[in-house]
Scaffold this motif. Structure first.
Motif, PDB file in Angstrom:
ATOM      1  N   ASP A 120       0.820  -1.211   0.000  1.00 46.32           N
ATOM      2  CA  ASP A 120       0.000   0.000   0.000  1.00 46.32           C
ATOM      3  C   ASP A 120       0.855   1.263   0.000  1.00 46.32           C
ATOM      4  O   ASP A 120       0.431   2.304  -0.476  1.00 46.32           O
ATOM      5  CB  ASP A 120      -0.939   0.026   1.197  1.00 46.32           C
TER       6      ASP A 120
ATOM      7  N   THR B 244      -3.652  -1.661  13.254  1.00 46.94           N
ATOM      8  CA  THR B 244      -3.222  -2.789  12.419  1.00 46.94           C
ATOM      9  C   THR B 244      -2.432  -3.837  13.202  1.00 46.94           C
ATOM     10  O   THR B 244      -2.163  -4.912  12.668  1.00 46.94           O
ATOM     11  CB  THR B 244      -2.402  -2.319  11.200  1.00 46.94           C
TER      12      THR B 244
ATOM     13  N   GLU C 199      -6.946  -6.361  10.588  1.00 45.30           N
ATOM     14  CA  GLU C 199      -6.678  -5.929   9.213  1.00 45.30           C
ATOM     15  C   GLU C 199      -7.761  -4.919   8.848  1.00 45.30           C
ATOM     16  O   GLU C 199      -8.955  -5.192   8.997  1.00 45.30           O
ATOM     17  CB  GLU C 199      -6.735  -7.129   8.274  1.00 45.30           C
ATOM     18  N   ILE C 200      -7.333  -3.741   8.392  1.00 45.82           N
ATOM     19  CA  ILE C 200      -8.286  -2.684   8.060  1.00 45.82           C
ATOM     20  C   ILE C 200      -8.181  -2.322   6.586  1.00 45.82           C
ATOM     21  O   ILE C 200      -7.230  -2.713   5.907  1.00 45.82           O
ATOM     22  CB  ILE C 200      -8.067  -1.426   8.928  1.00 45.82           C
ATOM     23  N   ASP C 201      -9.155  -1.560   6.109  1.00 46.57           N
ATOM     24  CA  ASP C 201      -9.141  -1.024   4.747  1.00 46.57           C
ATOM     25  C   ASP C 201      -8.687   0.434   4.831  1.00 46.57           C
ATOM     26  O   ASP C 201      -9.490   1.316   5.139  1.00 46.57           O
ATOM     27  CB  ASP C 201     -10.532  -1.116   4.134  1.00 46.57           C
TER      28      ASP C 201
ATOM     29  N   ASP D 148      -7.999   2.552   2.601  1.00 48.79           N
ATOM     30  CA  ASP D 148      -8.637   3.447   1.633  1.00 48.79           C
ATOM     31  C   ASP D 148      -9.991   3.936   2.125  1.00 48.79           C
ATOM     32  O   ASP D 148     -10.439   5.014   1.759  1.00 48.79           O
ATOM     33  CB  ASP D 148      -8.798   2.743   0.287  1.00 48.79           C
ATOM     34  N   GLY D 149     -10.657   3.146   2.966  1.00 52.32           N
ATOM     35  CA  GLY D 149     -11.954   3.526   3.502  1.00 52.32           C
ATOM     36  C   GLY D 149     -11.875   4.281   4.814  1.00 52.32           C
ATOM     37  O   GLY D 149     -12.890   4.690   5.362  1.00 52.32           O
TER      38      GLY D 149
ATOM     39  N   PRO E 125     -12.923   0.885   8.517  1.00 43.12           N
ATOM     40  CA  PRO E 125     -13.465  -0.391   8.043  1.00 43.12           C
ATOM     41  C   PRO E 125     -12.551  -1.559   8.425  1.00 43.12           C
ATOM     42  O   PRO E 125     -11.372  -1.556   8.087  1.00 43.12           O
ATOM     43  CB  PRO E 125     -13.540  -0.234   6.527  1.00 43.12           C
TER      44      PRO E 125
ATOM     45  N   LYS F  73     -11.474  -5.388   8.079  1.00 41.48           N
ATOM     46  CA  LYS F  73     -11.577  -6.538   7.180  1.00 41.48           C
ATOM     47  C   LYS F  73     -11.583  -7.846   7.968  1.00 41.48           C
ATOM     48  O   LYS F  73     -12.345  -8.744   7.680  1.00 41.48           O
ATOM     49  CB  LYS F  73     -10.424  -6.558   6.182  1.00 41.48           C
TER      50      LYS F  73
END
Length: 91
Positions: free
Chosen positions: A5, A48, A52-54, A56-57, A82, A84
């Motif tokens: 990322d 983190t 596990e996160i998003d 981008d959101g 968000p 995951k």
């Protein structure tokens, strides 16, 4: 936030949108955009470790809320992150 990322390219519109968002947030909180970016990065780093996160959101804002006392409105940190998946923790 995965290692890949960090190298993902954002188009100029996304970069401009992120910068404008940080500028508006920092103006409300009366702190610099650099400090807001450091806060955002610190929150991502801590979260983190456990899930596990998003990224981008991710949406972090400073809003005004009424205090419980008679102080009037005070700034409040709002984070929409968000999730995951939860990471497995070794004991």
């Amino acid at each position: 936030m995965g290692l890949l990322d960090l190298f993902k390219k954002k188009n100029s519109g996304d970069v401009a949108k992120d910068r404008l968002k940080l500028l508006l947030i920092s103006d409300r909180a009366n702190c610099s955009p650099e400090v807001m970016e450091m806060i955002k990065n610190d929150i991502i780093q801590v979260i983190t470790k456990y899930m596990e996160i998003d990224p981008d959101g991710l949406d972090i804002q400073i809003t005004q809320t009424e205090s419980e006392g008679s102080n009037g409105s005070v700034p409040a940190l709002y984070a929409n992150i968000p999730i995951k998946d939860m990471k497995k923790m070794n004991k």
